[in-house]
Scaffold this motif. Structure first.
Motif, short mmCIF file in Angstrom:
data_model
loop_
_atom_site.label_atom_id
_atom_site.label_comp_id
_atom_site.label_asym_id
_atom_site.label_seq_id
_atom_site.Cartn_x
_atom_site.Cartn_y
_atom_site.Cartn_z
N GLY A 52 0.97 -1.01 0.08
CA GLY A 52 -0.12 -0.09 0.08
C GLY A 52 0.96 1.30 0.01
O GLY A 52 0.49 2.04 -0.73
N ARG A 53 1.86 1.20 0.74
CA ARG A 53 3.01 2.27 0.87
C ARG A 53 3.47 2.62 -0.70
O ARG A 53 3.95 3.88 -0.95
CB ARG A 53 3.80 2.08 2.07
CG ARG A 53 3.61 2.53 3.32
CD ARG A 53 4.74 2.78 4.10
NE ARG A 53 5.41 1.30 4.37
CZ ARG A 53 5.05 0.39 5.26
NH1 ARG A 53 3.79 0.64 5.90
NH2 ARG A 53 5.82 -0.70 5.25
N SER A 54 3.66 1.58 -1.35
CA SER A 54 4.25 1.71 -2.65
C SER A 54 3.37 2.39 -3.73
O SER A 54 3.85 2.41 -4.97
CB SER A 54 4.98 0.67 -2.93
OG SER A 54 4.18 -0.40 -3.21
N MET A 55 1.95 2.37 -3.61
CA MET A 55 1.12 2.99 -4.41
C MET A 55 1.14 4.46 -4.42
O MET A 55 1.54 5.08 -3.64
CB MET A 55 -0.42 2.51 -4.07
CG MET A 55 -0.39 1.16 -3.87
SD MET A 55 -0.20 -0.04 -5.37
CE MET A 55 -1.49 0.88 -6.37
N ASP A 56 0.75 5.29 -5.67
CA ASP A 56 0.91 6.38 -5.85
C ASP A 56 -0.61 7.03 -5.23
O ASP A 56 -1.66 7.03 -5.98
CB ASP A 56 0.87 6.92 -7.07
CG ASP A 56 1.04 8.34 -7.17
OD1 ASP A 56 0.65 9.28 -6.62
OD2 ASP A 56 1.95 8.79 -7.98
N THR A 112 2.50 1.79 -15.91
CA THR A 112 3.87 1.91 -16.23
C THR A 112 5.01 2.49 -15.03
O THR A 112 5.95 1.76 -15.07
CB THR A 112 4.11 3.39 -17.02
OG1 THR A 112 2.73 3.08 -18.19
CG2 THR A 112 5.36 3.27 -17.92
N GLY A 113 4.28 3.08 -14.33
CA GLY A 113 5.46 3.22 -13.13
C GLY A 113 5.63 2.24 -12.26
O GLY A 113 6.83 1.81 -11.82
N HIS A 114 4.79 1.12 -11.94
CA HIS A 114 4.92 -0.14 -11.37
C HIS A 114 5.83 -0.83 -12.25
O HIS A 114 6.66 -1.63 -11.73
CB HIS A 114 3.48 -0.91 -11.30
CG HIS A 114 2.43 -0.33 -10.27
ND1 HIS A 114 3.04 0.33 -8.94
CD2 HIS A 114 1.26 0.29 -10.45
CE1 HIS A 114 1.96 0.69 -8.19
NE2 HIS A 114 1.11 0.68 -9.34
N ALA A 115 5.66 -0.92 -13.45
CA ALA A 115 6.53 -1.81 -14.30
C ALA A 115 8.07 -1.28 -14.43
O ALA A 115 8.97 -2.17 -14.05
CB ALA A 115 6.02 -1.55 -15.86
N ARG A 116 8.25 -0.10 -14.19
CA ARG A 116 9.52 0.70 -14.09
C ARG A 116 10.22 0.22 -12.94
O ARG A 116 11.62 0.15 -12.62
CB ARG A 116 9.49 2.09 -14.16
CG ARG A 116 10.72 2.69 -14.96
CD ARG A 116 10.42 4.14 -15.28
NE ARG A 116 9.24 4.74 -15.61
CZ ARG A 116 8.54 5.59 -14.89
NH1 ARG A 116 9.12 6.02 -13.98
NH2 ARG A 116 7.36 5.93 -15.51
N HIS A 117 9.38 0.24 -11.71
CA HIS A 117 9.98 -0.04 -10.23
C HIS A 117 10.03 -1.60 -10.15
O HIS A 117 10.19 -2.14 -9.01
CB HIS A 117 8.90 0.50 -9.16
CG HIS A 117 9.33 2.19 -9.13
ND1 HIS A 117 8.07 2.78 -9.64
CD2 HIS A 117 10.25 2.73 -8.96
CE1 HIS A 117 8.53 4.09 -9.56
NE2 HIS A 117 9.69 4.09 -9.16
N PHE A 125 10.01 -9.51 -10.45
CA PHE A 125 9.57 -8.67 -9.65
C PHE A 125 10.66 -8.46 -8.47
O PHE A 125 11.40 -9.35 -8.10
CB PHE A 125 8.35 -9.61 -8.74
CG PHE A 125 7.77 -8.82 -7.90
CD1 PHE A 125 8.02 -9.16 -6.23
CD2 PHE A 125 6.72 -7.83 -7.94
CE1 PHE A 125 7.22 -8.32 -5.13
CE2 PHE A 125 6.02 -7.27 -6.91
CZ PHE A 125 6.33 -7.61 -5.77
N HIS A 126 10.82 -7.18 -7.94
CA HIS A 126 11.87 -6.71 -7.13
C HIS A 126 11.40 -6.86 -5.59
O HIS A 126 10.30 -6.14 -5.19
CB HIS A 126 12.32 -5.21 -7.36
CG HIS A 126 13.28 -4.88 -6.38
ND1 HIS A 126 14.49 -5.39 -6.19
CD2 HIS A 126 13.16 -3.78 -5.31
CE1 HIS A 126 15.20 -4.71 -5.34
NE2 HIS A 126 14.31 -3.67 -5.03
N LEU A 127 11.93 -7.75 -4.57
CA LEU A 127 11.44 -7.98 -3.36
C LEU A 127 12.06 -6.81 -2.51
O LEU A 127 13.24 -6.33 -2.98
CB LEU A 127 11.85 -9.41 -2.74
CG LEU A 127 11.34 -10.54 -3.40
CD1 LEU A 127 11.91 -11.77 -2.90
CD2 LEU A 127 9.86 -10.40 -3.19
N THR A 128 11.04 -6.11 -1.64
CA THR A 128 11.70 -5.25 -0.59
C THR A 128 11.78 -6.04 0.84
O THR A 128 11.13 -6.79 1.00
CB THR A 128 10.73 -4.17 -0.58
OG1 THR A 128 9.49 -4.45 0.03
CG2 THR A 128 10.23 -3.40 -1.98
N ALA A 129 12.65 -5.13 1.46
CA ALA A 129 12.92 -5.78 2.84
C ALA A 129 11.60 -5.62 3.78
O ALA A 129 11.21 -6.73 4.67
CB ALA A 129 13.94 -4.94 3.45
N ALA A 130 10.86 -4.46 3.49
CA ALA A 130 9.87 -4.38 4.43
C ALA A 130 8.61 -5.35 4.06
O ALA A 130 7.96 -5.75 4.83
CB ALA A 130 9.29 -2.98 3.91
#
Lengths: 206, 91
Positions: A52-56, A112-117, A125-130
């Motif tokens: 949820g935090r990574s959404m715009d 597009t932003g999600h794909a870039r990230h 898919f890039h895993l985050t520590a959080a």
């Protein structure tokens, strides 16, 4: 009540019953996915908060406002059709159409932003520590549910364009308002689905 | 002859209330992140959806049978929720 008005009232009731039956199936179509969201969010709360935090937030909130305003225009268009005010109806339908297209454009920007990230589920898919590996489930549900909603929006945009043309030609008016009612019900339903998607995907974890 | 105006102040007012509820929804992010915040967000969403259904989808002007049909989807969703809950809560 005269025979003609009784026939028209019957047509309206039939239209409403048929359309609400269809919308009930649509509720269950989306309902299954909402149920999956509840199950996975309960199982992986930290991952969903990270997702949820990574959404715009502002694009999501803006899109919700766009859809709410488009529903106002659709409701006015429906009333205008019944009152025989075809130019007003046409204008409101074009406004709703423009807002619907604006919603889809913003959605495309978001995707597009999600794909870039690297937030699209899959090999890249890039895993985050959080969030950990379960964050991919959040994004899978995000793309599945908002993608299905966007597909419905596309159909809605097509239906509104068709209705605008029919109103312009005089084929839909106070003597035959049912198509406006049907398209309006569909549009408002798709709006209602997004009303619930917004707090589930854009507000967690902030 | 000038066409008669279409009354739409009430629809615009409902739209204003909906935008206000959206702002309220966004402001819930300022609250502490608890399950109550999620419940509040969903409650606000339910209020918005109810207004769209009652005023924009004209359920206010429909008679009983149409209202029964309109609630069918919600009833079946409740069946889904109860059956899922009975599974997951008893694991």
């Amino acid at each position: 009540m005269s025979t003609e008005s009784a026939v028209m009232a019957r047509h309206e009731t039939t239209t409403q019953l048929g359309m609400w039956s269809f919308l009930a199936t649509e509720m269950l179509f989306f309902g299954g996915m909402f149920a999956a969201y509840v199950i996975f969010r309960t199982s992986y709360p930290a991952a969903f908060a990270a997702g949820g935090r990574s959404m715009d937030f502002w694009l999501g909130t803006g899109n919700t406002a766009i859809l709410l305003v488009s529903s106002v225009f659709m409701a006015i268009a429906d009333r205008a059709v019944r009152a025989g005010r075809s130019r007003l109806a046409e204008g409101c339908l074009l406004a709703a159409l423009a807002l619907g297209l604006g919603f889809l454009a913003i959605k495309a920007v978001e995707y597009t932003g999600h794909a870039r990230h690297h937030e699209v589920p899959g090999a890249s898919f890039h895993l985050t520590a959080a969030g950990g590996p379960s964050e991919e489930i959040f994004f899978f549900l995000y793309f599945a549910m908002t993608g299905l909603h966007a597909a419905h929006m596309l159909l809605g945009v097509g239906a509104v364009a068709w209705l605008t043309w029919k109103v312009r030609r005089g084929a839909v008016g106070p003597d035959r308002p049912e198509p406006a009612a049907v398209v309006g019900l569909y549009w408002h339903f798709v709006d209602c689905v997004w009303i619930f998607l917004y707090p589930l995907f854009y507000l967690p974890g902030r | 002859m000038k066409p008669s105006p279409v009354p739409c102040r009430d629809l615009i007012a409902i739209g204003g209330i909906l935008i206000g509820l959206l702002a309220l929804s966004a402001l819930t992010t300022l609250l502490p992140p608890t399950s109550w915040r999620t419940a509040l967000g969903l409650l606000i969403a339910a209020a918005k959806a109810a207004m769209v259904v009652w005023f924009f989808m004209r359920l206010k002007h429909q008679h009983g049978l149409v209202r029964v049909f309109s609630s069918a989807g919600v009833v079946w969703l409740c069946f889904l929720a109860v059956l899922l809950a009975s599974d997951y809560l008893t694991r």
